[in-house]
Design a protein around this motif. Structure first.
Motif, PDB file in Angstrom:
ATOM      1  N   VAL A  38       0.865  -1.174   0.000  1.00 33.00           N
ATOM      2  CA  VAL A  38       0.000   0.000   0.000  1.00 33.00           C
ATOM      3  C   VAL A  38       0.905   1.229   0.000  1.00 33.00           C
ATOM      4  CG1 VAL A  38      -1.854   1.216   1.178  1.00 33.00           C
ATOM      5  CG2 VAL A  38      -1.712  -1.265   1.322  1.00 33.00           C
ATOM      6  N   GLY A  39       0.723   2.100  -0.983  1.00 33.64           N
ATOM      7  CA  GLY A  39       1.627   3.236  -1.144  1.00 33.64           C
ATOM      8  C   GLY A  39       1.855   4.034   0.122  1.00 33.64           C
ATOM      9  N   GLU A  40       0.783   4.294   0.873  1.00 32.26           N
ATOM     10  CA  GLU A  40       0.923   5.064   2.106  1.00 32.26           C
ATOM     11  C   GLU A  40      -0.271   4.810   3.009  1.00 32.26           C
ATOM     12  OE1 GLU A  40       1.183   9.739   3.601  1.00 32.26           O
ATOM     13  OE2 GLU A  40       1.238   9.272   1.457  1.00 32.26           O
ATOM     14  N   ILE A  41      -0.022   4.696   4.308  1.00 31.00           N
ATOM     15  CA  ILE A  41      -1.105   4.609   5.287  1.00 31.00           C
ATOM     16  C   ILE A  41      -1.417   6.027   5.740  1.00 31.00           C
ATOM     17  CG2 ILE A  41      -1.780   3.767   7.562  1.00 31.00           C
ATOM     18  CD1 ILE A  41      -0.037   1.324   7.093  1.00 31.00           C
ATOM     19  N   ARG A  42      -2.563   6.545   5.280  1.00 28.31           N
ATOM     20  CA  ARG A  42      -2.908   7.943   5.538  1.00 28.31           C
ATOM     21  C   ARG A  42      -4.029   8.106   6.562  1.00 28.31           C
ATOM     22  NH1 ARG A  42      -3.300   9.983  -0.776  1.00 28.31           N
ATOM     23  NH2 ARG A  42      -1.062   9.851  -1.272  1.00 28.31           N
ATOM     24  N   ASP A  43      -4.805   7.050   6.772  1.00 24.66           N
ATOM     25  CA  ASP A  43      -5.975   7.206   7.640  1.00 24.66           C
ATOM     26  C   ASP A  43      -6.236   5.908   8.400  1.00 24.66           C
ATOM     27  OD1 ASP A  43      -7.339   5.451   5.788  1.00 24.66           O
ATOM     28  OD2 ASP A  43      -7.645   7.195   4.499  1.00 24.66           O
ATOM     29  N   LEU A  44      -7.182   5.984   9.323  1.00 16.33           N
ATOM     30  CA  LEU A  44      -7.482   4.842  10.181  1.00 16.33           C
ATOM     31  C   LEU A  44      -8.027   3.663   9.382  1.00 16.33           C
ATOM     32  CD1 LEU A  44      -7.729   3.569  12.969  1.00 16.33           C
ATOM     33  CD2 LEU A  44      -9.959   4.703  13.215  1.00 16.33           C
ATOM     34  N   GLU A  45      -8.858   3.944   8.372  1.00 12.86           N
ATOM     35  CA  GLU A  45      -9.436   2.849   7.587  1.00 12.86           C
ATOM     36  C   GLU A  45      -8.340   2.023   6.924  1.00 12.86           C
ATOM     37  OE1 GLU A  45     -12.623   2.194   3.917  1.00 12.86           O
ATOM     38  OE2 GLU A  45     -11.368   3.986   3.991  1.00 12.86           O
ATOM     39  N   THR A  46      -7.404   2.694   6.245  1.00 16.41           N
ATOM     40  CA  THR A  46      -6.317   1.975   5.574  1.00 16.41           C
ATOM     41  C   THR A  46      -5.461   1.232   6.585  1.00 16.41           C
ATOM     42  OG1 THR A  46      -6.288   3.710   3.885  1.00 16.41           O
ATOM     43  CG2 THR A  46      -4.422   2.206   3.943  1.00 16.41           C
ATOM     44  N   ALA A  47      -5.191   1.878   7.739  1.00 14.72           N
ATOM     45  CA  ALA A  47      -4.376   1.239   8.779  1.00 14.72           C
ATOM     46  C   ALA A  47      -5.050  -0.030   9.295  1.00 14.72           C
ATOM     47  CB  ALA A  47      -4.135   2.223   9.915  1.00 14.72           C
ATOM     48  N   ASN A  48      -6.350   0.038   9.571  1.00 14.94           N
ATOM     49  CA  ASN A  48      -7.062  -1.132  10.115  1.00 14.94           C
ATOM     50  C   ASN A  48      -7.106  -2.282   9.119  1.00 14.94           C
ATOM     51  OD1 ASN A  48      -7.647  -0.253  12.719  1.00 14.94           O
ATOM     52  ND2 ASN A  48      -9.526   0.798  12.093  1.00 14.94           N
ATOM     53  N   ILE A  49      -7.375  -1.962   7.855  1.00 12.23           N
ATOM     54  CA  ILE A  49      -7.430  -3.039   6.847  1.00 12.23           C
ATOM     55  C   ILE A  49      -6.055  -3.665   6.670  1.00 12.23           C
ATOM     56  CG2 ILE A  49      -7.987  -3.608   4.452  1.00 12.23           C
ATOM     57  CD1 ILE A  49      -9.848  -1.171   4.424  1.00 12.23           C
TER      58      ILE A  49
END
Length: 571
Positions: A398-409
């Motif tokens: 994943v190019g970048e973890i920018r938010d909680l949704e991306t972090a959780n997934i």
């Protein structure tokens, strides 16, 4: 008896209303053009009754037709073989770019519907007119037909510049600014090609084209530092902007909002270089930034990145684990993408299914499924990651973890048997944990899912012309060296000067903080420890921080103390 102005219609009436032509002269010109079967606009220009520029401006306002300065286009990059020469000559109109199901046709007379209809009939594509000054259109058509007779693509730049524009076959839009008189724009083409080649040869990472009120500046970022390379005449700003936008397949009529594009240059039979291009509306025109994307940079191998032996061992051990998170962190331009691509190339085998979500995809990696995110249609990192998990993945980037949704997934994927690689914009490995906690990720998820965190910087590498510095022992100890280091004959070098380098530096070297999440670090994370507490444990576990790793590079003569202060802020 003179006719009433209201008896005139269309363009003729507009010219009279704008006081560009007397009513009687307009009426007489209309009658004469009809008798001789010459377009009204052509007749006005031939008889020198109104200037081509005034006619084009009036026609654009009267009919609401976009106005293009066609001198900003290269006749050699427009669509070819769509209409024959006779049709172009007979209708004094020429297709200039093809977008979707529309063909944009340059005309000097917006009432010339016959030209559009005939071109539409011959091509089978819907046509849309773009208004061009009469004299400039004539010169452009002549240049286009001459290039056809000479066999196609001609010289693209200086005699010593060998470029092949693979991706340039269409352009779009209008350029309402007056870019000056109708002149041969070959110097602009040569200038831009020279800038691109100079940047490639100088191993630059970015090019900046910047318009100001009374000047125009071109700067290159080489080894992480910007420096000015050229100041072309400010009146060429619209043409330079238009040329770069044409090469990038952008809409040259749109100057109010930023645009993104791409240029692909084939510089030899075996090598091509991509440029990622972005425009930004500024006070006096458009600033363009070109990022050089060299595919070979993703295949350098881990030995070329500058890891210390213990750091490289940690990197490779974490890379080959079957599941968990592999995080790379650092500021923009610190080489995070190259570190991730290097790891992906090591893992890239037919036995593994690897998918990446990137914004944008910078370098094409053969054998890896790369997905560009598209926020306009709702395809963000989170949505792409959810789709990947339905595609039987082994490794996900994943190019970048920018938010909680991306972090959780990402964490859920790492906990369910997948290797997840990603980046964050933090300054150190301990701060990465704090950032994720601040996003709202539970501490126990971080402690159980993250395998390794790599924080990094890029420092300029000293050229071979480096000079030995005489630094007092007390100053070296204050910088962090031990008395044993100093007494054992420590040699510190600074930048020299030669014709092969820039300010004493040539190339860059990576500086890394590689932290493996050990049981003790996991315990501090579970206890919700802050970044300072995590950093203390990292030091006890023997992991060097960014500054300590940088001082190793200084001790080995690879970079200077001055450069370490610049990239680490002295910490």
């Amino acid at each position: 008896m003179a006719a009433n102005p209201m008896q005139l219609s269309g363009l003729a009436r507009r010219l009279v209303d704008d006081h560009l032509l007397e009513n009687s002269a307009a009426r007489e010109a209309s009658i004469e053009a009809s008798k001789t079967r010459v377009p009204f606009v052509t007749h006005l220009v031939q008889k020198k009754l109104v200037s081509p520029k005034d006619i084009a401006n009036a026609a654009s306002e009267e009919f609401g037709t976009p106005l293009l300065d066609i001198t900003a286009l290269d006749p050699e990059v427009i669509p070819r073989n769509l209409v024959d020469e006779k049709l172009i000559r007979a209708n004094h109109a020429i297709p200039i770019f093809h977008r979707g199901n529309r063909l944009f046709v340059a005309v000097s007379d917006p009432t010339n519907r016959q030209a559009l209809d005939e071109i539409k009939f011959q091509t089978g594509v819907s046509t849309e007119e773009v208004l061009v000054e009469e004299n400039k259109l004539t010169a452009f058509i002549d240049a286009y037909l001459e290039s056809l007779e000479s066999g196609g693509l001609g010289d693209l730049g200086n005699d010593d510049v060998d470029l092949d524009l693979e991706a340039v076959d269409e352009a779009g839009g209008t350029e309402e600014e007056d870019a000056g008189a109708a002149t041969d724009d070959t110097p602009v083409v040569r200038f831009i090609n020279k800038m691109l080649m100079d940047a490639i040869r100088g191993n630059s990472s970015d090019l900046h084209f910047e318009p100001f009120e009374k000047s125009y500046r071109v700067r290159f970022r080489t080894d992480g530092v910007l420096h000015e390379v050229a100041r072309p005449p400010v009146n060429l700003a619209p043409r330079i902007s238009a040329r770069l936008k044409v090469m990038s397949q952008m809409d040259i009529s749109e100057r109010r909002v930023p645009q993104d594009g791409r240029i692909k240059l084939k510089i030899s039979k075996s090598k091509s270089i991509d440029f990622r291009v972005n425009t930004l509306p500024v006070l006096f025109g458009e600033k363009l930034c070109l990022r050089i994307l060299d595919p070979s940079s993703a295949k350098m191998g881990i030995d070329a990145l500058g890891y210390e032996e213990d750091q490289k061992a940690l990197y490779l051990e974490a890379l080959h684990r079957p599941q968990g998170m592999f995080l790379v962190t650092g500021p923009t331009g610190s080489g995070k993408t190259v570190s991730l691509y290097t790891g992906l190339n090591i893992l890239n085998t037919p036995e593994l299914n690897i998918s990446t979500a990137e914004d944008p995809v910078e370098i094409n990696l053969e054998g890896i499924n790369q997905c560009p995110v598209n926020h306009k249609v709702g395809l963000d990192f989170g949505e792409a990651l959810r789709s990947f998990l339905r595609q039987d993945p082994d490794i996900v980037m994943v190019g970048e973890i920018r938010d909680l949704e991306t972090a959780n997934i990402s964490i859920k994927a790492a906990q369910t048997g997948h290797m997840v690689m990603s980046t964050l914009h933090t300054n150190s490995a301990p701060e990465t944990i704090t950032r994720l906690r601040n996003m709202g990720v539970p501490a126990f998820n971080l402690a159980t899912s993250i395998n390794i965190i790599v924080a990094q910087r890029l420092a300029r590498r000293l050229c071979d012309c480096k000079v030995k510095l005489d630094i007092p022992k007390a100053a070296l100890i204050e910088k962090g060296f031990t008395e044993e280091d100093v007494d054992s004959g420590l040699e510190i070098y600074g930048p020299g000067e030669c014709d092969r380098c820039s300010s004493g530096y040539k190339g860059r070297v990576g500086i890394y903080e590689v932290v493996k999440i050990t049981p003790e670090i996991s315990r501090i994370i579970m206890e919700d420890g802050n970044s300072l507490e995590i950093a203390e444990v990292c030091a006890k576990e023997g992991f060097k921080n960014i500054f300590e790793s940088a001082m190793v590079k200084v001790k080995n003569g690879l970079t200077s103390l001055e450069e370490v202060d610049r990239v680490t802020s002295g910490h």
